[in-house]
Enzyme design. Structure first.
Site, PDB file in Angstrom:
ATOM      1  N   SER A 190       0.774  -1.181  -0.023  1.00 18.37           N
ATOM      2  CA  SER A 190      -0.049  -0.128  -0.021  1.00 18.37           C
ATOM      3  C   SER A 190       0.778   1.268   0.108  1.00 18.37           C
ATOM      4  CB  SER A 190      -0.936  -0.217   1.279  1.00 18.37           C
ATOM      5  OG  SER A 190      -0.172  -0.088   2.543  1.00 18.37           O
ATOM      6  N   HIS A 218      -5.305  -3.271  -2.399  1.00 22.02           N
ATOM      7  CA  HIS A 218      -4.831  -2.281  -3.556  1.00 22.02           C
ATOM      8  C   HIS A 218      -4.802  -2.816  -4.844  1.00 22.02           C
ATOM      9  CE1 HIS A 218      -4.195   1.116  -0.850  1.00 22.02           C
ATOM     10  NE2 HIS A 218      -3.926   0.095   0.023  1.00 22.02           N
ATOM     11  N   LYS A 249     -11.733   0.595  -1.650  1.00 24.66           N
ATOM     12  CA  LYS A 249     -10.553   1.494  -2.721  1.00 24.66           C
ATOM     13  C   LYS A 249     -11.001   1.414  -3.938  1.00 24.66           C
ATOM     14  CE  LYS A 249      -7.607   0.921   1.033  1.00 24.66           C
ATOM     15  NZ  LYS A 249      -6.731   0.093   2.100  1.00 24.66           N
TER      16      LYS A 249
END
Ligand SMILES: *Cc1c(COP(=O)(O)O)cnc(C)c1O
Length: 418
Positions: A190, A218, A249
């Site tokens: 990340s 991610h 995300k």
């Protein structure tokens, strides 16, 4: 490592708090919340001013997509606003089941389970899988949620060097006698944007009979032929016991998930305390997540647009002499080292109309403070060029500052300078 709270020798809690805040301030580590106005699109309002948003995890721009909004609104009309209880009591409203079916299909697993957040998914899952006679092997740069889950499990925690399968194997050998073993890694890291050596890690997990959890926070929506993540990109679904991720995300919504075999999911339903003792997600959130999954599947052009922006930004940064070579993803860290210097750089960019947060310890290791830049699929080419112009001024200002510092230090006799 001892926490600052344990180190402080004040008896009085108020004194401890005051001393701690003062120390943070001295070290340039004090934090404050910024006031963000309006929707998190390509631009956002920061402290009353419209600026380019280049530090959001909304990589595909889905948080503001009309289809997510409509799905959320329709769910509110049908089911109301709150889940009203834990999923095991009264909170398992209809949209959960549909989303979990879609998610398992997306991930290529038998089953899946949605938690209130990615943080809770990691804490609950890790703590449920191992206990005090077991060993967890954890990448040195793993997310706090994996670390907190490990602590809660009471298993022995062994940290291996970042993305280093040789070190992982050495440590697996040393602890060969452990009752159960669990390997934890992110797929896209990340804060550095680099990729874990997943093939090697899968091989080692099998060789040493360890369970493997891969955190795709991610990578979900970004990597893989359908956007299912890096595990899917490498075709490793059968080799990864637990694919964990989040809807918060690239998917623009909220909610953690675990995709795994039916047995593992059934076990977690009985054992994951962060799921059992927390209220279910609001129906609007689940409906938005479902719409987001659909868009990821149907619109690969969003990923292409993101990669184009990443390439444009990365090339520009390289031309200016910023080193982002470590990153292999949409996360582009510009390491400036010192925390104060990093925060000054962030303020400088904001002044130029570009919002990029500085990331400091304890989020990243000491001495590696950085600007964490992440473009979105919905930025235009002009947006990226504007960002690069601001970054170029920053590079110029940083170099001027360095020159001034060098001149100053050359005035000091060498003996005092060392
Ligand atoms: C953000 C993040 C999480 C937590 O996900 P949330 O849904 O925000 O709670 C877990 N792991 C990693 C690597 C993350 O970056």
């Amino acid at each position: 490592m001892m926490s600052p709270v344990d180190q402080a020798d004040q008896n009085d809690p108020q004194d401890m708090i005051r001393t701690h805040l003062a120390a943070l301030k001295r070290a340039g580590l004090q934090r404050r919340l910024r006031h963000l106005g309006g929707a998190p699109g390509p631009r956002i309002n920061v402290d009353g001013r419209s600026v380019l948003l280049l530090c959001s995890n909304n990589y595909l721009g889905l948080a503001t997509d009309d289809r997510l909004k409509q799905a959320a609104q329709a769910a509110i009309s049908t089911y109301g606003c709150g889940a009203t209880g834990s999923r095991l009591i009264s909170g398992n409203l209809e949209p959960y089941e549909r989303l979990e079916l879609d998610l398992a299909a997306f991930k290529g697993t038998e089953s899946s389970l949605i938690f209130p957040s990615g943080y809770q998914a990691n804490v609950g899952t890790v703590a449920a899988l191992v206990g005090s006679r077991d060993v967890i092997f954890s990448d040195a740069l793993n997310h706090a949620s994996l670390i907190d889950g490990s602590r809660q499990s009471r298993a022995e925690m062994v940290t291996y060097n970042h993305c280093d399968p040789e070190d992982l194997e050495a440590k697996l050998k040393t602890h060969a006698a452990a009752r159960r073993k669990l390997i934890l890694t992110e797929s896209v890291f990340s804060m550095d944007g680099d990729l874990a050596p997943l093939r090697e890690i899968c091989f080692l997990a099998k060789k040493y009979s360890a369970l493997l959890l891969v955190d795709e926070a991610h990578a979900t929506g970004i990597f893989g032929p359908n956007g299912a993540g890096l595990v899917s990109e490498y075709g490793l679904q059968p080799n990864v016991d637990i694919q964990m991720g989040t809807f918060s995300k690239a998917l623009g919504s909220l909610g953690g998930y675990v995709a795994a075999s039916r047995e593992i999911i059934d076990y977690l339903l009985h054992r994951a305390r962060s799921l059992i003792f927390s209220t279910g997600l609001p129906p609007a959130v689940l409906a938005a997540s479902k719409a987001a999954l659909q868009i990821v599947l149907e619109e690969p052009q969003r990923r292409l647009a993101l990669w184009e922006n990443v390439a444009h930004l990365r090339d520009g940064l390289a031309r200016m002499g910023f080193d982002t070579s470590l990153s292999q993803s949409q996360i582009l860290p510009v390491r400036l080292g010192d925390a104060q210097r990093t925060m000054a750089a962030s303020r400088f960019l904001l002044h130029k109309g570009v919002f990029v947060q500085g990331v400091r310890p304890p989020t990243v290791p000491l001495g590696t403070a950085r600007l964490r830049i992440s473009p979105m699929a919905i930025h235009s080419e002009d947006d990226i060029s504007t960002a690069l112009t601001a970054l170029e001024s920053l590079q110029f200002a940083l170099r001027q500052r360095e020159k001034r510092l060098q001149q100053k230090s050359s005035l000091v006799p060498a003996s005092e300078n060392s």
